[in-house]
Scaffold this motif. Structure first.
Motif, PDB file in Angstrom:
ATOM      1  N   LEU A 158       6.432  -4.616 -13.729  1.00  0.00           N
ATOM      2  CA  LEU A 158       4.882  -4.992 -14.347  1.00  0.00           C
ATOM      3  C   LEU A 158       4.855  -6.510 -15.122  1.00  0.00           C
ATOM      4  O   LEU A 158       3.529  -6.979 -14.827  1.00  0.00           O
ATOM      5  N   ILE A 159       6.646  -6.685 -15.824  1.00  0.00           N
ATOM      6  CA  ILE A 159       5.703  -8.523 -16.099  1.00  0.00           C
ATOM      7  C   ILE A 159       5.695  -9.586 -14.755  1.00  0.00           C
ATOM      8  O   ILE A 159       4.963 -10.532 -14.750  1.00  0.00           O
ATOM      9  N   ILE A 160       6.354  -9.034 -13.869  1.00  0.00           N
ATOM     10  CA  ILE A 160       6.798  -9.746 -12.264  1.00  0.00           C
ATOM     11  C   ILE A 160       4.976  -9.925 -11.961  1.00  0.00           C
ATOM     12  O   ILE A 160       4.396 -10.619 -11.475  1.00  0.00           O
ATOM     13  N   TYR A 171      -1.340  -6.147  -4.649  1.00  0.00           N
ATOM     14  CA  TYR A 171      -0.207  -6.308  -5.242  1.00  0.00           C
ATOM     15  C   TYR A 171      -0.980  -5.709  -5.945  1.00  0.00           C
ATOM     16  O   TYR A 171      -0.506  -4.798  -7.184  1.00  0.00           O
ATOM     17  N   GLN A 172      -1.861  -5.404  -6.577  1.00  0.00           N
ATOM     18  CA  GLN A 172      -2.645  -5.193  -8.001  1.00  0.00           C
ATOM     19  C   GLN A 172      -2.664  -3.139  -7.665  1.00  0.00           C
ATOM     20  O   GLN A 172      -2.753  -2.980  -8.533  1.00  0.00           O
ATOM     21  N   GLU A 173      -2.890  -2.615  -6.617  1.00  0.00           N
ATOM     22  CA  GLU A 173      -2.576  -1.905  -6.189  1.00  0.00           C
ATOM     23  C   GLU A 173      -1.131  -1.109  -6.659  1.00  0.00           C
ATOM     24  O   GLU A 173      -0.797   0.077  -7.327  1.00  0.00           O
ATOM     25  N   LEU A 174      -0.239  -1.573  -7.263  1.00  0.00           N
ATOM     26  CA  LEU A 174       0.403  -1.370  -8.167  1.00  0.00           C
ATOM     27  C   LEU A 174       1.062  -0.686  -9.282  1.00  0.00           C
ATOM     28  O   LEU A 174       1.816  -0.589  -9.741  1.00  0.00           O
ATOM     29  N   VAL A 175       0.232  -1.880  -9.819  1.00  0.00           N
ATOM     30  CA  VAL A 175      -0.056  -1.819 -11.655  1.00  0.00           C
ATOM     31  C   VAL A 175      -0.053  -0.163 -11.905  1.00  0.00           C
ATOM     32  O   VAL A 175       0.294   0.572 -12.959  1.00  0.00           O
ATOM     33  N   LEU A 193      13.377  -1.971  -6.996  1.00  0.00           N
ATOM     34  CA  LEU A 193      14.090  -2.769  -6.498  1.00  0.00           C
ATOM     35  C   LEU A 193      13.162  -3.686  -5.388  1.00  0.00           C
ATOM     36  O   LEU A 193      12.486  -5.101  -4.684  1.00  0.00           O
ATOM     37  N   ILE A 194      12.601  -2.750  -4.305  1.00  0.00           N
ATOM     38  CA  ILE A 194      11.554  -3.467  -2.860  1.00  0.00           C
ATOM     39  C   ILE A 194      10.085  -4.135  -3.843  1.00  0.00           C
ATOM     40  O   ILE A 194      10.566  -5.057  -3.060  1.00  0.00           O
ATOM     41  N   ILE A 195      10.097  -3.399  -4.568  1.00  0.00           N
ATOM     42  CA  ILE A 195       8.898  -3.998  -5.132  1.00  0.00           C
ATOM     43  C   ILE A 195       8.530  -5.449  -6.041  1.00  0.00           C
ATOM     44  O   ILE A 195       8.382  -6.583  -5.641  1.00  0.00           O
ATOM     45  N   GLU A 196       9.952  -5.752  -6.587  1.00  0.00           N
ATOM     46  CA  GLU A 196       9.993  -6.771  -7.584  1.00  0.00           C
ATOM     47  C   GLU A 196      10.727  -7.809  -6.047  1.00  0.00           C
ATOM     48  O   GLU A 196       9.921  -8.492  -6.305  1.00  0.00           O
ATOM     49  N   GLU A 197      11.325  -7.521  -5.415  1.00  0.00           N
ATOM     50  CA  GLU A 197      11.579  -8.461  -3.567  1.00  0.00           C
ATOM     51  C   GLU A 197      10.607  -8.366  -3.230  1.00  0.00           C
ATOM     52  O   GLU A 197      10.204  -9.755  -2.810  1.00  0.00           O
ATOM     53  N   TYR A 201       0.929  -1.317   0.016  1.00  0.00           N
ATOM     54  CA  TYR A 201       0.209   0.002  -0.138  1.00  0.00           C
ATOM     55  C   TYR A 201       0.644   1.323   0.082  1.00  0.00           C
ATOM     56  O   TYR A 201       0.411   2.199  -0.335  1.00  0.00           O
ATOM     57  N   VAL A 202       1.792   1.178   0.738  1.00  0.00           N
ATOM     58  CA  VAL A 202       2.358   2.772   1.307  1.00  0.00           C
ATOM     59  C   VAL A 202       3.459   3.131  -0.593  1.00  0.00           C
ATOM     60  O   VAL A 202       3.067   3.723  -0.418  1.00  0.00           O
ATOM     61  N   MET A 203       4.041   1.943  -1.202  1.00  0.00           N
ATOM     62  CA  MET A 203       5.020   1.890  -2.252  1.00  0.00           C
ATOM     63  C   MET A 203       3.904   2.001  -3.346  1.00  0.00           C
ATOM     64  O   MET A 203       4.490   3.030  -4.008  1.00  0.00           O
ATOM     65  N   SER A 204       2.739   1.591  -3.674  1.00  0.00           N
ATOM     66  CA  SER A 204       2.239   2.402  -4.366  1.00  0.00           C
ATOM     67  C   SER A 204       1.883   3.293  -4.622  1.00  0.00           C
ATOM     68  O   SER A 204       1.531   4.539  -5.777  1.00  0.00           O
ATOM     69  N   GLN A 205       0.921   4.207  -2.819  1.00  0.00           N
ATOM     70  CA  GLN A 205       0.740   5.330  -2.752  1.00  0.00           C
ATOM     71  C   GLN A 205       3.126   6.549  -3.321  1.00  0.00           C
ATOM     72  O   GLN A 205       2.501   7.630  -3.980  1.00  0.00           O
TER      73      GLN A 205
END
Length: 769
Positions: A762-764, A725-729, A710-714, A673-677
């Motif tokens: 996006l691929i991951i 996790y779809q909030e990251l798109v 990098l944080i999102i990928e990990e 949530y925080v990383m998407s915002q």
């Protein structure tokens, strides 16, 4: 004959002034009116005493100057301990002269807006007399009396000089000095004159009574045959009798000490010193900290020693010295000005000894304030209901520890941490450090080596941070009513955090130097462990604070004050900086504890550190949303930046063991949530950034965006699929579009790398979710 007439005139002026003062007090008492310190603006600000001294071309003022000059000459040419008749007579005349001008210039101390009683050329004549008094005669008298115990005449001289300097400091328009019009007011009555005056006062205080001389007043009362005969002896005794008869009060209604109690005069003299230093700092501060406000190194050393004595004014001197040192560091040429202030050889030492004395005195000054004053005097005065009766106006002891920590950091950043090292075996250390360094190991070997003062400072800071965070929790629970006391708590938290962060940087630099500091013998293993323990203590305090409000953050976020948000931001910064340098796995498996019952909670599987990190992320996100339109740099407006390295370390160790994986999994939703915002906000900032002119800020945003990706990928690859996790798109698509626009050539490589990271994320997300 003329001298006798003028002496009689001075005696008469004293009699008239005493009578007029008594009558004025009586009338005010009978009429029930309050005494007025300033005369009616429609009336000329003058008095019979002023007019008498200035009439006939200032004849009496010049005569007073002759008496003072004669005393200075008699001291220089005589030996007071032998009861020299010349100095005994000269002293009586000095007391008479000084008391007259004391009555004149302290008639109305608050009436500094001075207007002369006469006009025309006589004004210049008065100026010449007054400038000669406070620039030459009176300072010379203080120096001449350096070997005598403090008496009433010394206090009166100090008050006269202060009144005259205040008068000329307040003057409007050009000032005439030595027949020349000065271009700047400070050339005549600015910081330099105040500095010279303070140095004379401090020197007189330090030197008093060092010789074996009898007091001139004692000589006058014990000598049986003086001068040419009984007439001169009778004159001396008469003068002393007249002056001592009115010694219990002055025109300002203040009780004056008796001559048989020299400690009272010492106290009065110290009060004058404190008042003058305060006025000097006000002039220096308004003048922008020019070089003319510098005090001699010997004067600073003497003031530091004064501040550590058992005197009613010593605490106030400490505060003023602290203000002076801060002013040195904050001036336009902070480093050079401070070096100039503390590298002179006017203390009689060679270069190496002088530098060591400087370091020892400042080290002593800082620790004395933290260990002694910060825990006793300053704390007792923090009660707003307590009356600081002995304190001069506008001197407060509140917030003292925060100011000391701030000064320590200014010194640290300007000169490095070496000033906090102490070698008891260095040549001449016993001589200099015994004089200035009260907080010492008493020649015993310390396990912490040379760095034990630095280790002690960091330990004090960590303890103060814990105490003040606890105070702030109480303040918030009680309703967080805005007050000045709250500001003091916040300022101390902030200053403590600054020291902690600087210590982390120091430890990091030692690690980067591949053990050179340890190999040199400066840093011993015990000292490194001591520092680590203090840093862990600061980390634990921050964790406990964030956990105190982790349950109700979402409900009260809009109601939290700016002070509370700032305290939370500081704790997040400490957690992010310290934790990234420690073993994150150990932090994650520490269970939550009920501090009241000291038992494991029902949710023991959730680590205390993980819950605090989650609370910190939500807090930083809320602050970032509040500052979304802030034009400041990204690291300033987005406190989440300081947590990113820690978040990365936590996510990366999720597969270490089951307990760590459980702790990390409890953070996944918050991280997503925080990383998407956060990605969305910095993406919007990137779109509105002038990437052609703000190259540095562009690099910063790309660097932070890269770490976030990098944080999102990990996060996505190391955990089970989640809908959150779809909030990251959407923010990733925002970045994909934003990075496709033209940029400066210097940014192209970094933009291409960031765009590739966005595509990978996006691929991951599509593959793993």
């Amino acid at each position: 004959m003329k001298d006798e007439q003028q002496l009689a005139s001075l005696v008469l002026l004293i009699r008239l002034s005493t009578t007029a003062s008594s009558q004025k007090t009586k009338n005010e008492h009978n009429d029930g009116t309050k005494p007025s310190s300033v005369e009616d603006a429609s009336q000329p600000l003058s008095s019979p005493l002023q007019r008498a001294l200035e009439e006939n071309d200032c004849k009496l003022l010049f005569f007073i100057g002759r008496l003072i000059h004669a005393y200075n000459d008699s001291v220089a040419c005589s030996n007071a301990k032998d009861g020299d008749t010349k100095i005994t007579t000269a002293y009586a005349l000095l007391r008479l002269a000084i008391h007259v001008i004391f009555l004149r210039y302290t008639e109305d101390i608050s009436g500094i807006n001075y207007r002369a009683a006469t006009n025309g050329s006589n004004n210049n004549r008065v100026d010449q007399c007054e400038q000669y008094l406070f620039r030459k005669l009176l300072p010379a008298t203080l120096r001449a009396r350096a070997s005598f115990d403090l008496e009433e005449v010394d206090v009166e001289i100090a008050l006269i000089m202060r009144c005259l300097l205040l008068r000329y400091s307040q003057r409007q328009g050009p000032v005439i000095l030595d027949g020349k019009q000065m271009k700047k007011k400070s050339d005549c009555c600015g910081e330099l004159l105040w500095a010279n005056f303070i140095e004379a006062l401090v020197d007189h205080r330090v030197c008093r009574g060092e010789g074996t001389s009898l007091s001139p007043l004692q000589n006058a009362t014990t000598t049986t045959a003086i001068g040419d005969g009984d007439e001169e002896r009778l004159m001396v005794q008469t003068i002393h009798s007249i002056l001592d008869g009115g010694a219990q009060s002055n025109d300002n209604g203040k009780t004056k000490p008796s001559d048989d109690n020299s400690s009272d005069w010492n106290s009065e003299f110290n009060k004058v010193i404190v008042g003058c230093i305060q006025t000097f700092l006000q002039h220096a501060n308004s003048g922008g900290g020019e070089s003319s406000f510098m005090l001699k190194r010997s004067t600073i050393f003497e003031m530091i020693q004064f501040s550590q004595q058992s005197d009613a004014m010593s605490v106030h001197v400490y505060v003023l010295v602290l203000q002076y040192l801060q002013l040195c560091m904050q001036s336009t040429k902070s480093v050079s000005s401070f070096q100039k202030c503390f590298t002179s050889q006017d203390i009689g030492l060679n270069d190496n000894e002088s530098e060591e004395a400087i370091v020892a005195s400042i080290r002593s000054f800082a620790f004395y304030g933290l260990v002694v004053l910060g825990n006793t005097v300053a704390s007792s005065m923090s009660n707003s209901n307590q009356q600081e009766s002995d304190a001069p106006p506008q001197i407060s002891m509140k917030g003292l520890r925060a100011k000391i920590y701030t000064l320590a950091m200014d010194l640290w950043r300007s000169f490095g941490p070496d000033w906090l090292f102490y070698d008891s075996h260095a040549p001449s250390s016993s001589k200099l450090n015994n004089e200035f360094w009260w907080f010492r190991s008493k020649n015993t070997e310390n396990q912490l080596g040379l760095t034990w003062p630095l280790c002690t400072l960091v330990q004090l800071v960590a303890g103060d941070l814990r105490l003040n965070l606890g105070r702030w929790v109480t303040i918030v629970e009680d309703g967080n009513t805005p007050s000045q006391d709250n500001e003091y708590v916040c300022s101390e938290i902030e200053s403590c955090a600054t020291v902690i962060l600087e210590t982390v940087q120091l430890m990091t630099s030692l690690a980067d130097d591949e053990g050179e500091g340890i190999a040199s013998g400066v840093w011993v293993p015990e000292a490194l462990l001591h520092i680590r323990k203090s840093l862990e203590d600061a980390l634990n305090s921050s964790v406990q604070y964030l956990n105190s409000f982790s349950g109700d953050q979402d409900e009260t976020r809009n109601e939290v004050s700016d002070q509370a948000i700032n305290v939370g931001r500081i704790c997040c910064m400490l957690i992010g900086t310290i934790a990234s340098e420690l073993e994150v796995e150990d932090l994650l498996i520490s269970p939550s504890i009920d501090e009241r019952n000291m038992q494991l909670t029902k949710e023991a599987e959730t680590s205390c550190f993980a819950s605090a990190l989650s609370a910190g992320m939500l807090l930083c996100n809320a602050v970032g949303e509040k500052n979304v339109t802030n034009a400041e740099r990204l690291e300033t407006s987005e406190p989440l930046c300081c947590l990113l390295p820690c978040i990365m370390s936590v996510i990366a160790c999720s597969s270490s063991n089951e307990r760590v994986e459980t702790a990390v999994s409890s953070l996944n939703d918050s991280v997503a949530y925080v990383m998407s915002q956060f990605l969305h906000r910095i993406g919007v900032r990137w779109n509105h950034l002038d990437r052609w002119s703000q190259i540095d800020e562009s690099f910063t945003i790309l660097s932070i965006a890269g770490l976030s990706l990098l944080i999102i990928e990990e996060l996505v690859t190391s955990s089970a699929p989640r809908e959150e996790y779809q909030e990251l798109v959407p923010p990733l698509n925002l970045w994909k579009e934003a990075l496709s626009k033209d940029v400066e050539d210097a940014l192209e490589e970094h933009v291409d790398k960031t765009l590739q990271q966005v595509g990978n994320c996006l691929i991951i997300l599509k593959t793993y979710q």
